[in-house]
Write a protein that holds these residues in place. Sequence first.
Motif, PDB file in Angstrom:
ATOM      1  N   ALA A  31       0.850  -1.191   0.113  1.00 18.47           N
ATOM      2  CA  ALA A  31      -0.097   0.046  -0.252  1.00 18.47           C
ATOM      3  C   ALA A  31       0.917   1.168   0.187  1.00 18.47           C
ATOM      4  N   PRO A  32       1.929   1.264   0.696  1.00 14.56           N
ATOM      5  CA  PRO A  32       2.635   2.414   0.534  1.00 14.56           C
ATOM      6  C   PRO A  32       3.138   3.190  -0.726  1.00 14.56           C
ATOM      7  N   PHE A  33       2.931   2.263  -1.799  1.00  9.93           N
ATOM      8  CA  PHE A  33       3.471   2.614  -2.994  1.00  9.93           C
ATOM      9  C   PHE A  33       2.311   3.164  -3.880  1.00  9.93           C
ATOM     10  N   MET A  34       0.840   3.118  -3.246  1.00 10.58           N
ATOM     11  CA  MET A  34      -0.121   3.601  -3.928  1.00 10.58           C
ATOM     12  C   MET A  34      -0.448   4.986  -3.536  1.00 10.58           C
ATOM     13  N   SER A  35      -1.312   5.816  -4.480  1.00 12.82           N
ATOM     14  CA  SER A  35      -1.766   6.992  -4.025  1.00 12.82           C
ATOM     15  C   SER A  35      -2.842   6.830  -2.835  1.00 12.82           C
ATOM     16  N   PHE A  36      -3.081   7.820  -2.165  1.00 10.22           N
ATOM     17  CA  PHE A  36      -3.990   7.628  -1.165  1.00 10.22           C
ATOM     18  C   PHE A  36      -5.370   7.070  -1.294  1.00 10.22           C
ATOM     19  N   PRO A  37      -6.114   7.456  -2.560  1.00  9.96           N
ATOM     20  CA  PRO A  37      -7.269   7.030  -2.804  1.00  9.96           C
ATOM     21  C   PRO A  37      -7.240   5.552  -3.145  1.00  9.96           C
ATOM     22  N   VAL A  38      -6.354   4.990  -3.927  1.00  6.89           N
ATOM     23  CA  VAL A  38      -6.198   3.749  -4.335  1.00  6.89           C
ATOM     24  C   VAL A  38      -5.693   2.960  -3.023  1.00  6.89           C
ATOM     25  N   ARG A  39      -5.101   3.468  -2.312  1.00  2.76           N
ATOM     26  CA  ARG A  39      -4.448   2.703  -0.985  1.00  2.76           C
ATOM     27  C   ARG A  39      -5.786   2.640  -0.097  1.00  2.76           C
ATOM     28  N   TYR A  40      -6.425   3.573   0.348  1.00  2.07           N
ATOM     29  CA  TYR A  40      -7.753   3.422   1.181  1.00  2.07           C
ATOM     30  C   TYR A  40      -8.567   2.434   0.454  1.00  2.07           C
ATOM     31  N   HIS A  41      -8.908   2.496  -0.733  1.00  2.00           N
ATOM     32  CA  HIS A  41      -9.573   1.280  -1.308  1.00  2.00           C
ATOM     33  C   HIS A  41      -9.300  -0.058  -1.329  1.00  2.00           C
ATOM     34  N   PHE A  42      -8.043  -0.176  -1.593  1.00  2.00           N
ATOM     35  CA  PHE A  42      -7.396  -1.253  -1.309  1.00  2.00           C
ATOM     36  C   PHE A  42      -7.325  -2.047   0.113  1.00  2.00           C
ATOM     37  N   ILE A  43      -6.956  -0.967   0.979  1.00  2.83           N
ATOM     38  CA  ILE A  43      -6.908  -1.496   2.510  1.00  2.83           C
ATOM     39  C   ILE A  43      -8.391  -1.800   3.014  1.00  2.83           C
ATOM     40  N   ASN A  44      -9.042  -0.600   3.258  1.00  5.32           N
ATOM     41  CA  ASN A  44     -10.145  -0.536   3.743  1.00  5.32           C
ATOM     42  C   ASN A  44     -11.467  -0.966   3.085  1.00  5.32           C
ATOM     43  N   VAL A  45     -11.561  -0.568   2.057  1.00  8.32           N
ATOM     44  CA  VAL A  45     -12.978  -0.739   1.193  1.00  8.32           C
ATOM     45  C   VAL A  45     -12.822  -2.251   1.123  1.00  8.32           C
ATOM     46  N   ARG A  46     -11.828  -2.969   0.689  1.00 12.50           N
ATOM     47  CA  ARG A  46     -11.871  -4.354   0.305  1.00 12.50           C
ATOM     48  C   ARG A  46     -12.164  -5.174   1.452  1.00 12.50           C
ATOM     49  N   TRP A  47     -11.387  -4.796   2.671  1.00 16.13           N
ATOM     50  CA  TRP A  47     -11.462  -5.600   3.755  1.00 16.13           C
ATOM     51  C   TRP A  47     -12.714  -5.564   4.323  1.00 16.13           C
ATOM     52  N   CYS A  48     -13.307  -4.165   4.403  1.00 11.64           N
ATOM     53  CA  CYS A  48     -14.616  -4.187   5.199  1.00 11.64           C
ATOM     54  C   CYS A  48     -15.764  -4.736   4.272  1.00 11.64           C
ATOM     55  N   ARG A  49     -15.606  -5.089   2.991  1.00 13.60           N
ATOM     56  CA  ARG A  49     -16.516  -5.647   2.150  1.00 13.60           C
ATOM     57  C   ARG A  49     -16.466  -7.036   2.588  1.00 13.60           C
ATOM     58  N   CYS A  50     -15.376  -7.479   2.740  1.00 10.89           N
ATOM     59  CA  CYS A  50     -15.096  -8.872   3.034  1.00 10.89           C
ATOM     60  C   CYS A  50     -15.716  -9.205   4.495  1.00 10.89           C
ATOM     61  N   ALA A  51     -15.696  -8.154   5.445  1.00 15.06           N
ATOM     62  CA  ALA A  51     -16.204  -8.336   6.651  1.00 15.06           C
ATOM     63  C   ALA A  51     -17.804  -8.452   6.620  1.00 15.06           C
ATOM     64  N   LEU A  52     -18.233  -7.242   5.881  1.00 18.59           N
ATOM     65  CA  LEU A  52     -19.707  -7.530   5.678  1.00 18.59           C
ATOM     66  C   LEU A  52     -20.225  -8.580   4.854  1.00 18.59           C
ATOM     67  N   TRP A  53     -19.414  -9.316   4.088  1.00 11.69           N
ATOM     68  CA  TRP A  53     -19.865 -10.471   3.358  1.00 11.69           C
ATOM     69  C   TRP A  53     -20.038 -11.678   4.394  1.00 11.69           C
ATOM     70  N   LEU A  54     -19.035 -11.693   5.340  1.00  8.98           N
ATOM     71  CA  LEU A  54     -18.990 -12.752   6.404  1.00  8.98           C
ATOM     72  C   LEU A  54     -20.233 -12.357   7.385  1.00  8.98           C
ATOM     73  N   THR A  55     -20.289 -11.063   7.653  1.00 11.38           N
ATOM     74  CA  THR A  55     -21.421 -10.904   8.529  1.00 11.38           C
ATOM     75  C   THR A  55     -22.735 -11.339   7.895  1.00 11.38           C
ATOM     76  N   ARG A  56     -23.145 -11.022   6.364  1.00 14.08           N
ATOM     77  CA  ARG A  56     -24.279 -11.699   5.955  1.00 14.08           C
ATOM     78  C   ARG A  56     -24.261 -13.116   5.780  1.00 14.08           C
ATOM     79  N   ASN A  57     -23.273 -13.737   5.212  1.00 11.90           N
ATOM     80  CA  ASN A  57     -23.384 -15.046   4.961  1.00 11.90           C
ATOM     81  C   ASN A  57     -23.246 -16.100   6.089  1.00 11.90           C
ATOM     82  N   ILE A  58     -22.620 -15.711   7.384  1.00 18.14           N
ATOM     83  CA  ILE A  58     -22.298 -16.560   8.249  1.00 18.14           C
ATOM     84  C   ILE A  58     -23.082 -16.058   9.629  1.00 18.14           C
ATOM     85  N   LEU A  59     -23.159 -14.809   9.737  1.00 19.61           N
ATOM     86  CA  LEU A  59     -24.205 -14.536  10.914  1.00 19.61           C
ATOM     87  C   LEU A  59     -25.573 -14.542  10.685  1.00 19.61           C
ATOM     88  N   GLY A  60     -25.715 -14.331   9.204  1.00 17.78           N
ATOM     89  CA  GLY A  60     -27.123 -13.834   8.850  1.00 17.78           C
ATOM     90  C   GLY A  60     -27.725 -12.454   9.005  1.00 17.78           C
TER      91      GLY A  60
END
Length: 264
Positions: A31-60
């Motif tokens: 991530a340090p080699f990415m611009s801030f908007p790209v870095r944010y999407h790579f780190i936070n958006v992708r992982w938070c979407r993963c967390a929401l997917w787990l919340t939806r499909n495992i926890l219901g």
Amino acid sequence: MSTVQAIRIFIFYVLLGTSCLLWCSLSFFVAPFMSFPVRYHFINVRWCRCALWLTRNILGIHHEVIGQENVPEQPCVILSNHQSTWETFFLSAHFSPLSQVLKKELLYVPFFGWAMAMLRPIAIDRDNPKAALKEVARKGDELLKDGVWVLIFPEGTRMPFGQIGKFSRGGTALAVNAQLPVLPIAHNAGRFWPKQGWGKGTGTIQVRIGAPMYANGTGPRAIAELNERAATWIEQAQRDMGSLPQAVMPEQSPIGEALNSADN
């Protein structure tokens, strides 16, 4: 809680923790080699979407959003009630790039904290409310000028489902000084993801996004009036979705009380 749900919760936390460790470790190196908007999407958006997917499909736990059309094109200050960890996942993925207030100690956590430090958070010392408010004002203004959403939980801490905390004026002060609106958001995540304990329910979280609110003028009175207006809207939205079925007197949270004292 049934045995099946307890197993699902266990699996959820194992997968959530593992994915966080792996993703933060990877992000630390690339991530340090990415611009801030790209870095944010790579780190936070992708992982938070993963967390929401787990919340939806495992926890219901699903969610529905009402008022998406109210989101302005220009980033501004987001004011949201705070009941659980879920809304942190949701808001971080829904608004990009976004910065939020967090304890500076979190930045020292290996890999997780190092990855968070690359997302331009507003890191504060909660034991020093006056210094914390100054840091929110300084860093928040800088972020808004750079086109970054700033998320403020004005209650200062997570509140139990069915209660609402007194709103500090830090978020509205930031918006007024930057000549930008606040975007009020209400949800009932605490109904399915309680503040206390590991238990989780199943169902659909409601998220309501209000129209942007602008201050009527400048100065302390305008800040206070805007804060009251936003707090009233969020409280009413929670009543409408059943989070506050009866009239509830605002309960002062410890952090909110300290921030309000510092405001004065």
